[in-house]
Design a protein around this motif. Structure first.
Motif, PDB file in Angstrom:
ATOM      1  N   ARG A   1       0.922  -1.542   0.076  1.00  0.00           N
ATOM      2  CA  ARG A   1      -0.602   0.427   0.519  1.00  0.00           C
ATOM      3  C   ARG A   1       1.080   1.559   0.585  1.00  0.00           C
ATOM      4  NH1 ARG A   1      -5.335  -0.825   3.831  1.00  0.00           N
ATOM      5  NH2 ARG A   1      -7.020  -1.089   2.607  1.00  0.00           N
ATOM      6  N   ARG A   2       2.216   1.518   0.306  1.00  0.00           N
ATOM      7  CA  ARG A   2       2.790   2.715   1.140  1.00  0.00           C
ATOM      8  C   ARG A   2       3.402   3.121  -0.626  1.00  0.00           C
ATOM      9  NH1 ARG A   2       4.999  -0.164   5.493  1.00  0.00           N
ATOM     10  NH2 ARG A   2       4.148   0.847   7.280  1.00  0.00           N
ATOM     11  N   PHE A   3       3.809   1.824  -1.400  1.00  0.00           N
ATOM     12  CA  PHE A   3       4.014   1.747  -2.528  1.00  0.00           C
ATOM     13  C   PHE A   3       3.132   2.321  -3.751  1.00  0.00           C
ATOM     14  CE2 PHE A   3       5.362   0.091  -6.453  1.00  0.00           C
ATOM     15  CZ  PHE A   3       6.711   0.660  -7.018  1.00  0.00           C
ATOM     16  N   LEU A   4       2.564   1.415  -3.561  1.00  0.00           N
ATOM     17  CA  LEU A   4       1.140   2.455  -4.577  1.00  0.00           C
ATOM     18  C   LEU A   4       0.793   3.782  -4.412  1.00  0.00           C
ATOM     19  CD1 LEU A   4      -1.509  -0.639  -4.252  1.00  0.00           C
ATOM     20  CD2 LEU A   4       0.046  -0.069  -6.378  1.00  0.00           C
ATOM     21  N   GLN A   5       0.120   4.519  -3.039  1.00  0.00           N
ATOM     22  CA  GLN A   5       0.882   5.383  -2.689  1.00  0.00           C
ATOM     23  C   GLN A   5       0.961   6.352  -3.674  1.00  0.00           C
ATOM     24  OE1 GLN A   5      -1.015   7.105   1.438  1.00  0.00           O
ATOM     25  NE2 GLN A   5       1.182   7.198   2.039  1.00  0.00           N
ATOM     26  N   PHE A   6       2.360   5.810  -3.339  1.00  0.00           N
ATOM     27  CA  PHE A   6       3.278   7.047  -3.860  1.00  0.00           C
ATOM     28  C   PHE A   6       3.728   6.820  -4.966  1.00  0.00           C
ATOM     29  CE2 PHE A   6       8.398   7.513  -5.226  1.00  0.00           C
ATOM     30  CZ  PHE A   6       8.592   7.951  -4.528  1.00  0.00           C
ATOM     31  N   GLN A   7       3.886   5.723  -5.495  1.00  0.00           N
ATOM     32  CA  GLN A   7       3.519   5.454  -7.157  1.00  0.00           C
ATOM     33  C   GLN A   7       2.695   6.910  -8.287  1.00  0.00           C
ATOM     34  OE1 GLN A   7       6.605   4.489  -9.059  1.00  0.00           O
ATOM     35  NE2 GLN A   7       5.725   4.556 -10.637  1.00  0.00           N
ATOM     36  N   LEU A   8       1.439   6.206  -7.219  1.00  0.00           N
ATOM     37  CA  LEU A   8       0.436   6.710  -7.770  1.00  0.00           C
ATOM     38  C   LEU A   8       0.319   8.124  -7.958  1.00  0.00           C
ATOM     39  CD1 LEU A   8      -3.015   4.591  -6.291  1.00  0.00           C
ATOM     40  CD2 LEU A   8      -2.001   4.654  -8.784  1.00  0.00           C
ATOM     41  N   THR A   9       0.863   8.439  -6.632  1.00  0.00           N
ATOM     42  CA  THR A   9       1.496  10.571  -7.203  1.00  0.00           C
ATOM     43  C   THR A   9       2.020  10.664  -7.831  1.00  0.00           C
ATOM     44  OG1 THR A   9       0.474  10.374  -4.152  1.00  0.00           O
ATOM     45  CG2 THR A   9       1.820  12.150  -5.196  1.00  0.00           C
ATOM     46  N   VAL A  10       2.677  10.051  -7.845  1.00  0.00           N
ATOM     47  CA  VAL A  10       4.216  10.220  -9.363  1.00  0.00           C
ATOM     48  C   VAL A  10       3.842   9.761 -10.923  1.00  0.00           C
ATOM     49  CG1 VAL A  10       6.282   9.346 -10.330  1.00  0.00           C
ATOM     50  CG2 VAL A  10       5.705   9.765  -7.806  1.00  0.00           C
ATOM     51  N   ASN A  11       2.946   9.291 -11.172  1.00  0.00           N
ATOM     52  CA  ASN A  11       2.149   9.360 -12.209  1.00  0.00           C
ATOM     53  C   ASN A  11       1.032  10.024 -12.858  1.00  0.00           C
ATOM     54  OD1 ASN A  11       3.585   6.913 -12.417  1.00  0.00           O
ATOM     55  ND2 ASN A  11       2.694   5.338 -11.799  1.00  0.00           N
ATOM     56  N   ILE A  12       0.333  10.602 -11.614  1.00  0.00           N
ATOM     57  CA  ILE A  12      -0.546  11.323 -11.676  1.00  0.00           C
ATOM     58  C   ILE A  12      -0.051  12.515 -12.011  1.00  0.00           C
ATOM     59  CG2 ILE A  12      -2.556  12.798 -10.288  1.00  0.00           C
ATOM     60  CD1 ILE A  12      -3.322  10.129  -8.817  1.00  0.00           C
TER      61      ILE A  12
ATOM     62  N   ARG B   1     -12.439  -9.296   3.979  1.00  0.00           N
ATOM     63  CA  ARG B   1     -12.196 -10.129   2.076  1.00  0.00           C
ATOM     64  C   ARG B   1     -12.355  -8.959   1.079  1.00  0.00           C
ATOM     65  NH1 ARG B   1     -12.523 -14.910   1.014  1.00  0.00           N
ATOM     66  NH2 ARG B   1     -12.505 -15.628   3.542  1.00  0.00           N
ATOM     67  N   ASN B   2     -13.218  -7.757   1.432  1.00  0.00           N
ATOM     68  CA  ASN B   2     -13.849  -7.205   0.144  1.00  0.00           C
ATOM     69  C   ASN B   2     -13.077  -5.588   0.769  1.00  0.00           C
ATOM     70  OD1 ASN B   2     -14.805  -9.045  -1.311  1.00  0.00           O
ATOM     71  ND2 ASN B   2     -16.780  -9.075   0.078  1.00  0.00           N
ATOM     72  N   ASP B   3     -12.432  -5.874   1.138  1.00  0.00           N
ATOM     73  CA  ASP B   3     -11.688  -4.309   1.760  1.00  0.00           C
ATOM     74  C   ASP B   3     -11.109  -3.860   0.028  1.00  0.00           C
ATOM     75  OD1 ASP B   3     -13.101  -4.074   4.066  1.00  0.00           O
ATOM     76  OD2 ASP B   3     -10.811  -4.113   5.330  1.00  0.00           O
ATOM     77  N   SER B   4     -11.435  -2.114  -0.091  1.00  0.00           N
ATOM     78  CA  SER B   4     -10.464  -1.818  -1.161  1.00  0.00           C
ATOM     79  C   SER B   4      -8.316  -2.111  -1.199  1.00  0.00           C
ATOM     80  CB  SER B   4     -10.432  -0.180  -1.432  1.00  0.00           C
ATOM     81  OG  SER B   4      -9.631  -0.334  -2.985  1.00  0.00           O
ATOM     82  N   LEU B   5      -7.904  -2.535  -1.757  1.00  0.00           N
ATOM     83  CA  LEU B   5      -6.080  -2.439  -1.632  1.00  0.00           C
ATOM     84  C   LEU B   5      -5.697  -0.612  -1.593  1.00  0.00           C
ATOM     85  CD1 LEU B   5      -4.030  -3.682  -1.748  1.00  0.00           C
ATOM     86  CD2 LEU B   5      -3.600  -3.310  -4.547  1.00  0.00           C
ATOM     87  N   VAL B   6      -6.137   0.315  -2.207  1.00  0.00           N
ATOM     88  CA  VAL B   6      -6.164   1.379  -1.839  1.00  0.00           C
ATOM     89  C   VAL B   6      -6.932   2.405  -0.882  1.00  0.00           C
ATOM     90  CG1 VAL B   6      -5.545   4.135  -2.727  1.00  0.00           C
ATOM     91  CG2 VAL B   6      -5.042   1.986  -4.003  1.00  0.00           C
ATOM     92  N   ASN B   7      -7.056   2.919   0.402  1.00  0.00           N
ATOM     93  CA  ASN B   7      -8.389   2.742   1.057  1.00  0.00           C
ATOM     94  C   ASN B   7      -8.585   4.551   0.745  1.00  0.00           C
ATOM     95  OD1 ASN B   7      -6.648   4.002   1.974  1.00  0.00           O
ATOM     96  ND2 ASN B   7      -6.399   2.481   4.109  1.00  0.00           N
ATOM     97  N   GLY B   8      -9.815   4.797   1.628  1.00  0.00           N
ATOM     98  CA  GLY B   8      -9.748   6.223   2.067  1.00  0.00           C
ATOM     99  C   GLY B   8      -9.275   7.573   2.635  1.00  0.00           C
TER     100      GLY B   8
ATOM    101  N   PRO C   1     -10.898  10.659   4.862  1.00  0.00           N
ATOM    102  CA  PRO C   1     -10.426  10.719   3.906  1.00  0.00           C
ATOM    103  C   PRO C   1     -11.359  10.374   2.740  1.00  0.00           C
ATOM    104  CG  PRO C   1     -11.573   9.120   5.318  1.00  0.00           C
ATOM    105  CD  PRO C   1     -11.749  10.322   5.598  1.00  0.00           C
ATOM    106  N   ILE C   2     -11.507  10.148   1.144  1.00  0.00           N
ATOM    107  CA  ILE C   2     -11.517  10.426   0.269  1.00  0.00           C
ATOM    108  C   ILE C   2     -11.935   8.753  -0.111  1.00  0.00           C
ATOM    109  CG2 ILE C   2     -12.071  10.572  -1.630  1.00  0.00           C
ATOM    110  CD1 ILE C   2      -9.551  12.705  -1.255  1.00  0.00           C
ATOM    111  N   ASN C   3     -13.398   7.448   0.013  1.00  0.00           N
ATOM    112  CA  ASN C   3     -13.343   6.934  -0.504  1.00  0.00           C
ATOM    113  C   ASN C   3     -13.959   6.609  -1.869  1.00  0.00           C
ATOM    114  OD1 ASN C   3     -12.840   5.445   2.071  1.00  0.00           O
ATOM    115  ND2 ASN C   3     -14.956   7.024   2.821  1.00  0.00           N
ATOM    116  N   ILE C   4     -12.718   5.628  -2.616  1.00  0.00           N
ATOM    117  CA  ILE C   4     -13.111   5.690  -4.052  1.00  0.00           C
ATOM    118  C   ILE C   4     -13.165   3.426  -3.915  1.00  0.00           C
ATOM    119  CG2 ILE C   4     -12.616   5.798  -5.952  1.00  0.00           C
ATOM    120  CD1 ILE C   4     -11.145   7.628  -5.834  1.00  0.00           C
ATOM    121  N   GLU C   5     -14.291   3.372  -4.491  1.00  0.00           N
ATOM    122  CA  GLU C   5     -14.696   2.136  -5.286  1.00  0.00           C
ATOM    123  C   GLU C   5     -14.151   1.300  -6.234  1.00  0.00           C
ATOM    124  OE1 GLU C   5     -14.825  -0.238  -2.393  1.00  0.00           O
ATOM    125  OE2 GLU C   5     -15.209   1.310  -0.927  1.00  0.00           O
ATOM    126  N   LEU C   6     -12.682   1.113  -6.639  1.00  0.00           N
ATOM    127  CA  LEU C   6     -12.243   0.793  -7.908  1.00  0.00           C
ATOM    128  C   LEU C   6     -12.199  -0.719  -7.663  1.00  0.00           C
ATOM    129  CD1 LEU C   6      -9.902   3.269  -8.038  1.00  0.00           C
ATOM    130  CD2 LEU C   6     -11.625   3.403  -9.150  1.00  0.00           C
TER     131      LEU C   6
END
Length: 540
Positions: free
Chosen positions: A285-296, A351-358, A517-522
């Motif tokens: 999750r840490r890496f996803l949070q960082f990488q998504l910021t860079v890419n956006i 079980r159904n928690d989003s990998l990227v949370n709010g 938090p900002i909750n987005i269900e992807l």
């Protein structure tokens, strides 16, 4: 029992060696007993049986008195034996019944094994109580699991009273209920689900009961982890979200069916597996949070710059470098964070928690907005000091900014004054962007609402090494090899601007901790880190 024989100065190896064992009937979890057929001197066979005390007692129609005489086991004596069994079980002793019967032929042996009854001459020799104290670290491990949101259930073949006594001793049985396998088996699926809401102990459990329990819990939406060591446990280990087998006492079949092998057969190792499972999940999750910021940010800068006629502020070679430090090196930095004890104080992921949370989406959008703002601000509303640096003598840097030979960098879409190495403005955008990512790596270490992004950073030398290498290499790409990275060497004051813009990520991150938090269900992520339910066959 062998230790008990030693106290009586009996060598079981001599007794076993003198016996003519004709056949062995291994322990059956369904019958709760095992037997051995021994040929007697007169050719008659003796079938010795041991197993669950109340089951063995139920099979016997006679018992052996202290003087060696065989007497009828009437109902009064049977109740007395069962009372002694209950008393020993209430003290946490595992009780084993020992009996024998004389058998004239092989057919009689098979009948005794398949369908024994009181009228088949089975003689009760005695009841043995065995104390198997749990390891001293087990109660603390159970408590840690419960604090981590894991409901620990004890699933055992022991007597109900024994199971309840041991479960209370190690902290499994608190405010919940206990039930026997046959009672659980007779209930409908809906009744079983209702029982499982509070059940903490299941005694006299068969492998099928354990498998049924796993299926019902999964139907209830729980994430289930099961421990087991026997071949009969394989179906439940396979059915569970996470199967944990024993490395020392476990059979090969159980180990093959499981996902994790506990090498020391210790319940406390399950706590370690939960801790490391949460750590790995958080690192992803840490890496996803960082990488998504860079890419956006990179995507928006390149897209907006190209559409508005300025060209992409980030050049191809710069994007390759950014990809290297933000993918490979950042992955090393953020994926090597060690687990911390506070991870066990959080509730488990569903079980159904989003990998990227709010919380992560909030951090991603906040930092992306901040970085896009200052990058586009430099691109469109360039401060005067930067504009002056973009007017240089033809073929040189840092010379006079006026005169007939002055050549200006393309500050506007008309493209006038382009030089081979790129312009000063784009270099500042690139440099400030990279430093924002370097400082944002500290923010990305925290994916919840922790206020201090530097907490525990000294315990991760890999992270510090990546930050150091990235910082040094960034300075080299800007100041010393501009031709290789389409950059222009920057002055000290502009370096200060870039560093301050990058450092701004830290206070921005602190402010963000106080935003909702900002909750987005992807999509959803299946978590299998022993998080919600754990079924333990043995407490030690």
């Amino acid at each position: 029992m062998l230790m008990f024989l030693r106290t009586l100065e009996v060598d079981y190896r001599k007794v076993r060696g003198a016996a003519d064992v004709a056949k062995m009937f291994p322990f059956s979890s369904a019958k709760k007993k095992m037997s051995a057929l021994v040929r007697a001197v007169g050719g008659e066979g003796l079938l010795f049986t041991k197993g669950a005390s109340e089951i063995i007692t139920e099979l016997c129609g006679q018992y052996m008195a202290q003087d060696g005489s065989v007497l009828a086991l009437d109902e009064g004596m049977r109740r007395d034996v069962l009372d002694h069994i209950s008393a020993m079980a209430g003290e946490g002793l595992r009780t084993i019944g020992v009996a024998y019967s004389a058998v004239p032929d092989v057919e009689a042996v098979q009948r005794l094994e398949d369908a024994p009854s009181k009228d088949m001459g089975v003689v009760l020799l005695g009841i043995v109580g065995i104390r198997d104290p749990p390891r001293k670290e087990v109660p603390d491990a159970v408590r840690q699991c419960q604090e981590a949101g894991i409901m620990v259930r004890m699933i055992t073949g022991d007597n109900l009273l024994t199971a309840k006594s041991i479960a209370k001793e190690i902290g499994i049985l608190t405010t919940g209920t206990a039930i026997e396998g046959p009672d659980f088996r007779r209930k409908t699926p809906e009744e079983q689900k209702e029982v499982l809401k509070t059940m903490q102990v299941m005694a006299r459990c068969s492998p099928q009961d354990k498998l049924t329990m796993v299926r019902r819990l999964k139907e209830m939406g729980e994430v289930v982890a099961v421990t087991g060591d026997g071949t009969n446990d394989a179906p439940a280990l396979k059915e569970a979200d996470v199967g944990l087998s024993m490395g020392i006492t476990g059979t090969n079949v159980a180990q093959e069916a499981s996902d994790i092998v506990i090498m020391d057969d210790n319940f406390s190792s399950i706590v370690k597996s939960v801790l490391w499972g949460r750590s790995v999940y958080d690192n992803i999750r840490r890496f996803l949070q960082f990488q998504l910021t860079v890419n956006i940010v990179a995507l928006v800068l390149c897209l907006v710059g190209a559409i508005t006629g300025f060209g992409t502020p980030l050049k191809a070679i710069q994007l390759l470098w950014i990809n290297l430090i933000m993918d490979t090196l950042a992955a090393l930095a953020l994926a090597t964070e060690l687990p911390t004890p506070d991870m066990l104080s959080r509730k488990p992921y569903g079980r159904n928690d989003s990998l990227v949370n709010g919380h992560m989406w909030r951090n991603i959008f906040l930092h992306s907005a901040y970085q896009i703002f200052f990058c586009l601000g430099i691109l469109y509303g360039v401060p005067k000091p930067i504009q002056l640096h973009d007017c240089v003598p033809s073929g040189a840097y840092g010379g006079p900014i006026s005169g007939p030979n002055a050549q200006c960098m393309p500050l506007r879409p008309d493209g006038s004054g382009w030089v081979a190495y790129g312009n000063y403005r784009d270099t500042i955008i690139y440099n400030a962007f990279v430093w924002a990512q370097i400082f944002n790596e500290f923010n990305s270490r925290k994916i919840y609402n922790e206020l201090n992004p530097f907490d525990g950073v000294v315990t991760n030398p890999m992270f510090l090494g990546v930050i150091f290498v990235s910082s040094v290499m960034q300075m080299i790409t800007v100041q010393f090899i501009p031709s290789g990275f389409d950059t222009v060497p920057l002055d000290g004051d502009d370096w200060a601007i870039c560093l301050l813009l990058g450092l701004g990520s830290i206070p921005i991150g602190l402010v963000g901790r106080f935003l909702p938090p900002i909750n987005i269900e992807l999509g959803t992520a299946k978590t299998v880190d022993c998080e919600v339910e754990a079924a333990a066959e043995e407490p030690a």
